[in-house]
Design a protein around this motif. Structure first.
Motif, short mmCIF file in Angstrom:
data_model
loop_
_atom_site.label_atom_id
_atom_site.label_comp_id
_atom_site.label_asym_id
_atom_site.label_seq_id
_atom_site.Cartn_x
_atom_site.Cartn_y
_atom_site.Cartn_z
N VAL A 159 0.80 -1.12 0.07
CA VAL A 159 0.01 0.18 0.05
C VAL A 159 0.86 1.29 -0.11
O VAL A 159 0.51 2.09 -0.72
N ALA A 160 1.89 1.26 0.84
CA ALA A 160 2.86 2.42 0.75
C ALA A 160 3.63 2.62 -0.76
O ALA A 160 3.68 3.63 -1.02
N VAL A 161 4.03 1.34 -1.11
CA VAL A 161 4.63 1.66 -2.65
C VAL A 161 3.55 1.99 -3.50
O VAL A 161 3.82 2.94 -4.36
N LEU A 162 2.41 1.58 -3.71
CA LEU A 162 1.20 2.07 -4.44
C LEU A 162 1.12 3.67 -4.04
O LEU A 162 0.97 4.24 -5.20
N ILE A 163 1.15 4.08 -2.89
CA ILE A 163 0.75 5.46 -2.69
C ILE A 163 1.89 6.27 -3.36
O ILE A 163 1.71 7.25 -3.88
N GLY A 164 3.18 5.68 -2.97
CA GLY A 164 4.57 6.45 -3.40
C GLY A 164 4.39 6.54 -4.94
O GLY A 164 4.99 7.50 -5.55
N ALA A 165 4.33 5.28 -5.70
CA ALA A 165 4.16 5.32 -7.25
C ALA A 165 3.22 6.49 -7.72
O ALA A 165 3.24 7.16 -8.81
N ILE A 166 1.91 6.52 -7.15
CA ILE A 166 0.86 7.35 -7.45
C ILE A 166 1.35 8.94 -7.27
O ILE A 166 1.21 9.59 -8.31
N VAL A 167 1.88 9.25 -6.23
CA VAL A 167 2.46 10.65 -6.12
C VAL A 167 3.59 10.89 -6.89
O VAL A 167 3.58 11.86 -7.68
N PHE A 170 2.33 11.61 -10.73
CA PHE A 170 1.74 12.77 -11.04
C PHE A 170 2.55 14.07 -10.73
O PHE A 170 2.60 15.32 -11.13
N TRP A 171 3.53 13.92 -9.62
CA TRP A 171 4.59 15.01 -9.19
C TRP A 171 6.06 14.39 -9.45
O TRP A 171 6.34 13.17 -9.43
N ASN A 172 6.92 15.25 -9.88
CA ASN A 172 8.31 14.94 -10.06
C ASN A 172 9.06 14.89 -8.70
O ASN A 172 9.69 15.58 -8.43
N LEU A 173 8.97 13.64 -8.05
CA LEU A 173 9.28 13.56 -6.80
C LEU A 173 10.12 12.03 -6.75
O LEU A 173 9.70 11.16 -5.91
N PRO A 174 11.07 12.02 -7.27
CA PRO A 174 11.74 10.55 -7.56
C PRO A 174 12.63 9.85 -6.33
O PRO A 174 12.60 8.95 -6.24
N ILE A 175 12.63 11.08 -5.60
CA ILE A 175 13.34 10.71 -4.29
C ILE A 175 12.45 9.80 -3.37
O ILE A 175 13.05 9.10 -2.47
N ILE A 176 11.17 9.67 -3.52
CA ILE A 176 10.05 9.04 -2.72
C ILE A 176 10.66 7.44 -2.97
O ILE A 176 10.38 6.78 -1.93
N ASP A 177 10.99 7.18 -4.14
CA ASP A 177 11.30 5.62 -4.30
C ASP A 177 12.60 5.15 -3.47
O ASP A 177 12.41 4.17 -2.62
N PRO A 178 13.84 5.88 -3.44
CA PRO A 178 14.77 5.28 -2.48
C PRO A 178 14.35 5.41 -0.99
O PRO A 178 14.88 4.75 -0.14
#
Length: 292
Positions: A159-167, A170-178
């Protein structure tokens, strides 16, 4: 007896289905993590692979436990599950360190992952782990309950990965992944630490955390004709099956029938306090005891 056997087979079947579901999806995740260039997906694939190992070990030892005792293993094969937990811990620690090493450079220089692929994989992760958790949710055995808790943690991770992927989509925030991958790896290491602590406690024959020696003393001293209790040792075979060795000081000149009665009463009382197997030795007040 027939009902117990049926339940055991049912439990083994549930764990078997959950094992194949988890293992299949862990392999898909590993490929998907490389395809989407996402360390969060890779770290979650490690989490699922670890749970697959746990499920595999649980399934294997559910079968091995049927062998019972023999000359080589007089207490049976229960302690082998601790060995399985240690192997699992080594795999998870190694994988988590690898994920953190991969993620740290990406924290400094974030790389955009394939967010659309991440979303599909995350939805798949919630569905597969949800199906496995549902299969085990009605299980009655402790083994099934422990595995069910693991699968619930997996669902929350996805669920956390899904929310992070959706964010990120739509927004340029690739730092969420690491960031997600480091959080998942840290969570895995925290759980591994708890499991290792419990495993070493069992291997070093520490007193089980759910057994109170003082309660055992108090319960046994209430039995008529028992004047003292000492040399009391408790340890666990696998975290569930607890063993007790105890010396009871008794009144003089008791009949064999009295001793049998005291022994039965002792076993009944300690079984209510979490003891599965008790070895009882009788002594008189004058007798010299050599404590071990």
């Amino acid at each position: 007896m027939g009902h117990s056997h049926h339940h055991h087979d049912h439990s083994e079947g549930n764990i078997k289905v959950a094992f194949f579901l988890n293992l299949s999806f862990a392999i898909i995740e590993l490929i998907g993590g490389l395809w989407t260039n996402s360390v969060a997906i890779l770290s979650d694939s490690l989490h699922d692979l670890g749970d697959s190992l746990t499920l595999g070990v649980s399934w294997y030892f559910a079968k091995v436990a049927k062998k019972g005792r023999n000359q080589s293993f007089s207490y049976g094969y229960k302690r082998f599950s601790v060995l399985g937990a240690l192997i699992n811990a080594i795999v998870l620690v190694t994988g988590s360190i690898f994920i953190i090493i991969e993620a740290v450079p990406r924290l400094l220089n974030p790389i955009s992952p394939n967010t659309e692929g991440m979303i599909y994989l995350a939805i798949g992760g919630v569905i597969v782990n949800g199906a496995a958790a549902f299969r085990l949710s009605k299980g009655g055995s402790l083994n099934e309950k422990v595995v069910f808790t693991h699968l619930l943690e997996d669902i929350l991770g996805w669920v956390a990965v899904l929310i992070g992927a959706i964010v990120m989509h739509f927004w340029n925030l690739p730092i969420i992944d690491p960031i997600l991958s480091v959080l998942i790896a840290t969570f895995i290491l925290f759980n591994v630490y708890k499991n290792l602590k419990e495993s070493f406690r069992i291997i070093l024959q520490g007193t089980p955390s759910d057994v109170d020696i003082k309660q055992i003393h108090a319960a046994v001293l209430e039995i008529p004709k028992v004047t003292d209790v000492h040399d009391c040792h408790t340890w666990s075979m696998d975290g569930e099956y607890h063993i007790l060795s105890i010396h009871l000081v008794i009144e003089e000149n008791l009949k064999l029938s009295d001793l049998q009665s005291i022994k039965k009463e002792t076993k009944d009382r300690v079984s209510k306090l979490g003891i599965n197997h008790a070895t009882i030795e009788f002594e008189t007040v004058q007798e010299k005891c050599d404590p071990c």
